[in-house]
Scaffold this active site. Structure first.
Site, PDB file in Angstrom:
ATOM      1  N   SER A   8       0.810  -1.213   0.000  1.00 46.98           N
ATOM      2  CA  SER A   8       0.000   0.000   0.000  1.00 46.98           C
ATOM      3  C   SER A   8       0.846   1.267   0.000  1.00 46.98           C
ATOM      4  CB  SER A   8      -0.929   0.013   1.220  1.00 46.98           C
ATOM      5  OG  SER A   8      -0.171  -0.014   2.414  1.00 46.98           O
ATOM      6  N   ASP A  12      -2.539   9.817   4.945  1.00 47.24           N
ATOM      7  CA  ASP A  12      -3.412   9.817   6.118  1.00 47.24           C
ATOM      8  C   ASP A  12      -3.876  11.244   6.389  1.00 47.24           C
ATOM      9  OD1 ASP A  12      -2.763   7.140   6.338  1.00 47.24           O
ATOM     10  OD2 ASP A  12      -1.197   7.491   7.826  1.00 47.24           O
ATOM     11  N   SER A  36     -22.116  16.986  11.131  1.00 50.04           N
ATOM     12  CA  SER A  36     -20.920  17.605  10.580  1.00 50.04           C
ATOM     13  C   SER A  36     -20.127  18.181  11.748  1.00 50.04           C
ATOM     14  CB  SER A  36     -21.289  18.717   9.591  1.00 50.04           C
ATOM     15  OG  SER A  36     -20.126  19.370   9.118  1.00 50.04           O
ATOM     16  N   PHE A 102      -6.561   7.384   4.044  1.00 50.64           N
ATOM     17  CA  PHE A 102      -7.149   7.055   5.338  1.00 50.64           C
ATOM     18  C   PHE A 102      -7.575   8.364   5.971  1.00 50.64           C
ATOM     19  CE2 PHE A 102      -6.445   6.525   9.998  1.00 50.64           C
ATOM     20  CZ  PHE A 102      -7.463   5.616  10.234  1.00 50.64           C
ATOM     21  N   PHE A 116     -11.533   4.422   5.048  1.00 51.14           N
ATOM     22  CA  PHE A 116     -10.377   4.145   4.199  1.00 51.14           C
ATOM     23  C   PHE A 116     -10.857   4.026   2.762  1.00 51.14           C
ATOM     24  CE2 PHE A 116      -7.359   1.366   2.000  1.00 51.14           C
ATOM     25  CZ  PHE A 116      -6.177   2.043   2.260  1.00 51.14           C
ATOM     26  N   GLN A 173      -4.082  -7.158   6.702  1.00 46.88           N
ATOM     27  CA  GLN A 173      -4.907  -7.861   5.720  1.00 46.88           C
ATOM     28  C   GLN A 173      -5.238  -9.287   6.146  1.00 46.88           C
ATOM     29  OE1 GLN A 173      -6.593  -6.265   3.981  1.00 46.88           O
ATOM     30  NE2 GLN A 173      -5.765  -5.472   2.071  1.00 46.88           N
ATOM     31  N   ASP A 257       6.899  -0.813  10.545  1.00 48.00           N
ATOM     32  CA  ASP A 257       7.479  -0.613   9.220  1.00 48.00           C
ATOM     33  C   ASP A 257       8.935  -0.176   9.343  1.00 48.00           C
ATOM     34  OD1 ASP A 257       4.896  -1.127   8.328  1.00 48.00           O
ATOM     35  OD2 ASP A 257       4.389   0.995   8.177  1.00 48.00           O
TER      36      ASP A 257
END
Length: 327
Positions: A8, A12, A36, A102, A116, A173, A257
């Protein structure tokens, strides 16, 4: 070591509402909800698992090849990645969809309303790796990160077909994959990356034991949060490395990551698994102390200093020569 990172690529959009969502809800009108929120703050951060890892690898001196699908709004993000050593030549640009986003709104109690938008990521399975894997500059390792599930399964199979080592990093995932899909994703992987919860999910999806999974993969790397990381291989004693102590965590997003970037950088430099795990923890600590997945700086002097403080001067001397020219 040439590393291709698939997965991906996203931005964000993070907003903060100064009140409470609960105060805006009328119980007998929930079937006709229309709200809102006026927000005080908006942060737009670069993200996406593959892009985060590629950023880390590039910042540490490698030239990773990023593989993913984006929209024509990717231009500024692409320049940022290129400035940090990432090869974006294999990124597919959609003619009709924008880059994944996102969008998250957080109230003062920490409650969140999020959405997302997969966008161009939905096209990831349309562009295979075949040409890259059969060419003269084929990667030495393909990292398969969270993506459109069909793309993840296609990429792992293409790696098997072409005899190219791959690492499986299914991450979030796993919630979308059934047992057979998880098996197809991890079987034959040189490396399997998960955190503790994802490890339990893998075992649950497959309905098998940890030893069964270790029969399928070369090594299983499990990040343990503040407890560090554990590496398991079939028939060997586990290797456990503690996390860097005293890290002031400001934002956990992207720490895993960053670990992968540090870990794979060390392996690409020919360093031991223990040193790789330690460097992964050091880079993850740098990410934790920054707000945003790609906000940390890979200052080699600072990283070496932290490495020495956490794991000793002798260990730091092993990793220090690995800082060198881009490769």
């Amino acid at each position: 070591m040439r590393i291709a990172v698939t997965g991906s690529i996203a931005t964000d959009h993070l907003m903060v509402f100064p009140g409470r969502f609960a105060d805006q809800l009328v119980p007998d009108q929930l079937a006709h909800l229309s709200l809102s929120f006026l927000v005080d703050d908006l942060e737009v951060r670069r993200g996406g698992v593959a892009a985060n890892i590629a950023f880390g690898l590039g910042s540490l001196g490698l030239t990773p090849q990023l593989v993913g699908s984006v929209g024509d709004d990717f231009a500024e993000y692409e320049l940022w990645l290129k400035r940090h050593g990432v090869d974006t030549g294999a990124v597919h640009v959609s003619a009709t969809r924008q880059t994944a986003r996102f969008m998250c709104l957080t109230d003062q109690d920490g409650n969140q309303i999020a959405a997302f938008y997969a966008g161009a990521m939905a096209e990831a399975a349309d562009t295979g790796l075949g040409g890259m894997l059969s060419g003269p500059a084929r990667p030495d390792l393909v990292l398969v990160c969270p993506n459109e599930p069909a793309a993840m399964l296609r990429f792992t199979q293409e790696c098997r077909d072409h005899g190219v080592p791959f690492a499986a990093d299914p991450s979030q995932q796993l919630a979308r994959l059934n047992g057979e899909e998880v098996r197809r994703l991890v079987d034959g992987a040189a490396w399997l990356f998960t955190n503790e919860y994802e490890k339990a999910l893998v075992l649950e999806r497959l309905g098998c034991t940890e030893d069964d999974v270790l029969d399928m993969v070369g090594a299983w790397v499990t990040t343990l949060g503040a407890a560090g990381v554990r590496i398991d291989r079939r028939g060997e004693e586990p290797l456990t490395v503690p996390a860097v102590p005293g890290v002031r965590a400001l934002d956990p997003t992207g720490a895993g990551d960053a670990f992968r970037a540090g870990f794979l950088t060390a392996l690409s430099r020919g360093l031991s698994e223990r040193t790789a795990a330690r460097l992964g923890c050091v880079v993850a600590g740098a990410a934790l102390e920054s707000v945003g997945s790609q906000a940390y700086e890979a200052d080699t002097a600072r990283l070496t200093e932290v490495f020495a403080a956490a794991y000793g001067q002798e260990a730091a001397r092993e990793v220090e020569p690995s800082w060198g020219a881009r490769s």
